[in-house]
Design a protein around this motif. Structure first.
Motif, PDB file in Angstrom:
ATOM      1  N   VAL A 187       0.851  -1.005  -0.016  1.00  0.00           N
ATOM      2  CA  VAL A 187      -0.065  -0.030  -0.013  1.00  0.00           C
ATOM      3  C   VAL A 187       0.849   1.254  -0.143  1.00  0.00           C
ATOM      4  CG1 VAL A 187      -1.794   1.243   1.237  1.00  0.00           C
ATOM      5  CG2 VAL A 187      -1.810  -1.302   1.213  1.00  0.00           C
ATOM      6  N   SER A 188       0.672   2.119  -0.892  1.00  0.00           N
ATOM      7  CA  SER A 188       1.299   3.562  -1.022  1.00  0.00           C
ATOM      8  C   SER A 188       0.046   4.439  -1.226  1.00  0.00           C
ATOM      9  CB  SER A 188       2.191   3.447  -2.169  1.00  0.00           C
ATOM     10  OG  SER A 188       3.260   2.733  -2.284  1.00  0.00           O
ATOM     11  N   ALA A 189       0.573   5.581  -0.534  1.00  0.00           N
ATOM     12  CA  ALA A 189      -0.438   6.701  -0.877  1.00  0.00           C
ATOM     13  C   ALA A 189       0.364   7.964  -1.507  1.00  0.00           C
ATOM     14  CB  ALA A 189      -0.992   7.207   0.427  1.00  0.00           C
ATOM     15  N   VAL A 190      -0.437   8.701  -2.407  1.00  0.00           N
ATOM     16  CA  VAL A 190       0.164   9.816  -3.037  1.00  0.00           C
ATOM     17  C   VAL A 190       0.404  11.078  -2.030  1.00  0.00           C
ATOM     18  CG1 VAL A 190      -0.213  11.567  -4.801  1.00  0.00           C
ATOM     19  CG2 VAL A 190      -0.903   9.324  -5.477  1.00  0.00           C
ATOM     20  N   ARG A 191       1.613  11.536  -2.225  1.00  0.00           N
ATOM     21  CA  ARG A 191       1.868  12.800  -1.451  1.00  0.00           C
ATOM     22  C   ARG A 191       2.077  14.142  -2.356  1.00  0.00           C
ATOM     23  NH1 ARG A 191       7.631  11.089   1.593  1.00  0.00           N
ATOM     24  NH2 ARG A 191       8.355  10.900  -0.665  1.00  0.00           N
ATOM     25  N   TYR A 192       0.919  14.507  -2.103  1.00  0.00           N
ATOM     26  CA  TYR A 192       0.745  15.922  -2.820  1.00  0.00           C
ATOM     27  C   TYR A 192       1.770  16.823  -2.198  1.00  0.00           C
ATOM     28  CZ  TYR A 192      -3.857  14.216  -3.859  1.00  0.00           C
ATOM     29  OH  TYR A 192      -5.038  13.370  -4.212  1.00  0.00           O
ATOM     30  N   PRO A 193       2.261  17.801  -3.233  1.00  0.00           N
ATOM     31  CA  PRO A 193       3.180  18.643  -2.595  1.00  0.00           C
ATOM     32  C   PRO A 193       2.702  19.709  -1.617  1.00  0.00           C
ATOM     33  CG  PRO A 193       2.700  19.264  -4.800  1.00  0.00           C
ATOM     34  CD  PRO A 193       2.080  17.874  -4.665  1.00  0.00           C
ATOM     35  N   GLY A 194       3.387  20.371  -0.680  1.00  0.00           N
ATOM     36  CA  GLY A 194       2.998  21.296   0.128  1.00  0.00           C
ATOM     37  C   GLY A 194       2.395  20.967   1.376  1.00  0.00           C
ATOM     38  N   ARG A 195       2.885  19.796   1.737  1.00  0.00           N
ATOM     39  CA  ARG A 195       2.141  19.224   2.944  1.00  0.00           C
ATOM     40  C   ARG A 195       3.321  17.896   3.571  1.00  0.00           C
ATOM     41  NH1 ARG A 195      -3.070  18.490  -0.326  1.00  0.00           N
ATOM     42  NH2 ARG A 195      -1.776  20.072  -1.492  1.00  0.00           N
ATOM     43  N   GLU A 196       3.083  17.948   4.910  1.00  0.00           N
ATOM     44  CA  GLU A 196       4.040  16.755   5.617  1.00  0.00           C
ATOM     45  C   GLU A 196       5.325  16.903   5.103  1.00  0.00           C
ATOM     46  OE1 GLU A 196       1.757  12.864   4.926  1.00  0.00           O
ATOM     47  OE2 GLU A 196       0.977  13.265   7.018  1.00  0.00           O
ATOM     48  N   GLU A 197       5.976  15.698   4.373  1.00  0.00           N
ATOM     49  CA  GLU A 197       7.414  15.831   4.086  1.00  0.00           C
ATOM     50  C   GLU A 197       7.725  16.792   2.892  1.00  0.00           C
ATOM     51  OE1 GLU A 197       6.664  11.523   5.175  1.00  0.00           O
ATOM     52  OE2 GLU A 197       5.391  13.176   3.928  1.00  0.00           O
ATOM     53  N   ARG A 198       6.438  17.000   2.147  1.00  0.00           N
ATOM     54  CA  ARG A 198       6.815  17.900   1.020  1.00  0.00           C
ATOM     55  C   ARG A 198       6.386  19.344   1.207  1.00  0.00           C
ATOM     56  NH1 ARG A 198       4.997  15.388  -4.515  1.00  0.00           N
ATOM     57  NH2 ARG A 198       6.507  17.171  -5.212  1.00  0.00           N
ATOM     58  N   ILE A 199       6.350  19.574   2.527  1.00  0.00           N
ATOM     59  CA  ILE A 199       5.712  21.052   2.854  1.00  0.00           C
ATOM     60  C   ILE A 199       6.700  22.229   2.130  1.00  0.00           C
ATOM     61  CG2 ILE A 199       7.483  21.246   4.825  1.00  0.00           C
ATOM     62  CD1 ILE A 199       4.036  22.343   4.943  1.00  0.00           C
ATOM     63  N   ILE A 200       7.818  22.201   1.747  1.00  0.00           N
ATOM     64  CA  ILE A 200       8.426  23.030   0.954  1.00  0.00           C
ATOM     65  C   ILE A 200       8.316  23.025  -0.367  1.00  0.00           C
ATOM     66  CG2 ILE A 200      10.125  23.417   2.957  1.00  0.00           C
ATOM     67  CD1 ILE A 200      12.093  22.235   0.840  1.00  0.00           C
ATOM     68  N   ASP A 201       7.757  22.143  -1.010  1.00  0.00           N
ATOM     69  CA  ASP A 201       7.301  21.818  -2.539  1.00  0.00           C
ATOM     70  C   ASP A 201       6.207  22.782  -3.091  1.00  0.00           C
ATOM     71  OD1 ASP A 201       9.445  20.034  -2.376  1.00  0.00           O
ATOM     72  OD2 ASP A 201       8.206  18.385  -2.666  1.00  0.00           O
ATOM     73  N   PRO A 202       6.616  23.340  -4.080  1.00  0.00           N
ATOM     74  CA  PRO A 202       5.331  24.412  -4.329  1.00  0.00           C
ATOM     75  C   PRO A 202       4.111  23.753  -4.697  1.00  0.00           C
ATOM     76  CG  PRO A 202       7.293  24.709  -5.744  1.00  0.00           C
ATOM     77  CD  PRO A 202       7.564  23.443  -4.673  1.00  0.00           C
ATOM     78  N   LEU A 203       2.717  23.964  -4.186  1.00  0.00           N
ATOM     79  CA  LEU A 203       1.616  23.807  -4.458  1.00  0.00           C
ATOM     80  C   LEU A 203       1.212  23.574  -5.982  1.00  0.00           C
ATOM     81  CD1 LEU A 203      -0.004  25.521  -1.531  1.00  0.00           C
ATOM     82  CD2 LEU A 203       0.189  23.112  -1.598  1.00  0.00           C
ATOM     83  N   ILE A 204       0.458  22.766  -6.268  1.00  0.00           N
ATOM     84  CA  ILE A 204       0.191  22.556  -7.771  1.00  0.00           C
ATOM     85  C   ILE A 204      -1.371  22.869  -7.783  1.00  0.00           C
ATOM     86  CG2 ILE A 204      -0.225  21.019  -9.729  1.00  0.00           C
ATOM     87  CD1 ILE A 204       2.066  19.500  -8.839  1.00  0.00           C
TER      88      ILE A 204
END
Length: 254
Positions: A51-68
């Motif tokens: 089981v995997s889950a998608v990590r959208y940018p801008g939250r949790e471990e990807r908090i600094i990644d630009p939102l899409i």
């Protein structure tokens, strides 16, 4: 040690990597949601299912990644991350916004290579794409947006009252709602030749039963809908039942 077959990409959190998995489940979270929403799913799966889950940018471990804020861009980036791994039978499960994203990604993958598509698509708490209407949640003030999200319930909804946490969670929530507003008014992916199962809450203030059952028009393969008591986050209260139904249906396809 991480198995050599594990999905190594910032777009996915794999909760417990499995060497040579018999099946992969990729879960797509709701608007403002995170991969952690599905953290309890792996222990409930048969041995050999990953089981995997998608990590959208801008939250949790990807908090600094630009939102899409564009569905096409979001779907393309997720499809690019998943494409190399579709040699293993893979099912998509998306809740709310995640259902729309999962469908767009599945259709994009099918258009690229019909031999490398998910074996099944499970959608939850979301009307069919062609039944969506713009609700302008992206235009709400911060206070109105928080009240709307809090009213839907779901895990952690009470934490939205914390001013410090609001600074972290409001930007992705607003971005996701703006994406959904644009998506409702814009082009949608075509039907897919993938079995679709649709789950919904009988008291959900969002999609009606008719909206959910209209997913049948988005596949040339078998379709079935199933309702549960509860509102938009019926999935939380009925997790055992939903996972049981999911396991049975996916197992029959493997």
């Amino acid at each position: 040690m991480v198995p050599s077959s594990a999905l190594r990409t910032p777009w996915l959190r794999t909760f417990q990597p499995v060497a040579s998995p018999r099946a992969r489940i990729v879960c797509f979270p709701h608007a403002g949601g995170t991969a952690s929403f599905f953290r309890t799913w792996h222990p409930a799966m048969p041995e050999g299912w990953e089981v995997s889950a998608v990590r959208y940018p801008g939250r949790e471990e990807r908090i600094i990644d630009p939102l899409i804020g564009d569905m096409t861009e979001l779907a393309e980036q997720i499809a690019d991350a998943l494409a190399p791994h579709l040699g293993t039978p893979t099912a998509f499960f998306g809740h709310s916004m995640g259902a729309s994203v999962a469908h767009e990604v599945a259709a994009l993958l099918a258009a690229r290579d019909a031999t490398k598509t998910p074996v099944a698509l499970f959608v939850s708490g979301r009307g069919a794409p062609h039944r969506l209407k713009r609700v302008a949640n992206g235009d709400l003030t911060d206070e109105q947006l928080l009240a709307t999200v809090h009213g839907l319930g779901g895990p952690g909804a009470e934490l939205l009252r914390d001013p410090e946490l609001q600074e972290l969670v409001l930007p992705p929530i607003r971005s996701d709602y703006e994406l959904l507003d644009a998506y409702a008014a814009g082009p949608k992916a075509p039907a897919v030749s993938i079995p679709i199962t649709a789950y919904y809450g009988e008291s959900d203030p969002g999609p009606s039963a008719e909206d959910v059952r209209a997913w049948s028009e988005l596949t040339t393969a078998p379709f079935e809908a199933r309702s549960f008591t509860g509102g938009h986050f019926f999935l939380v209260d009925h997790e055992v039942e939903v996972i049981g139904d999911f396991r049975r249906r996916l197992g029959a396809l493997l």
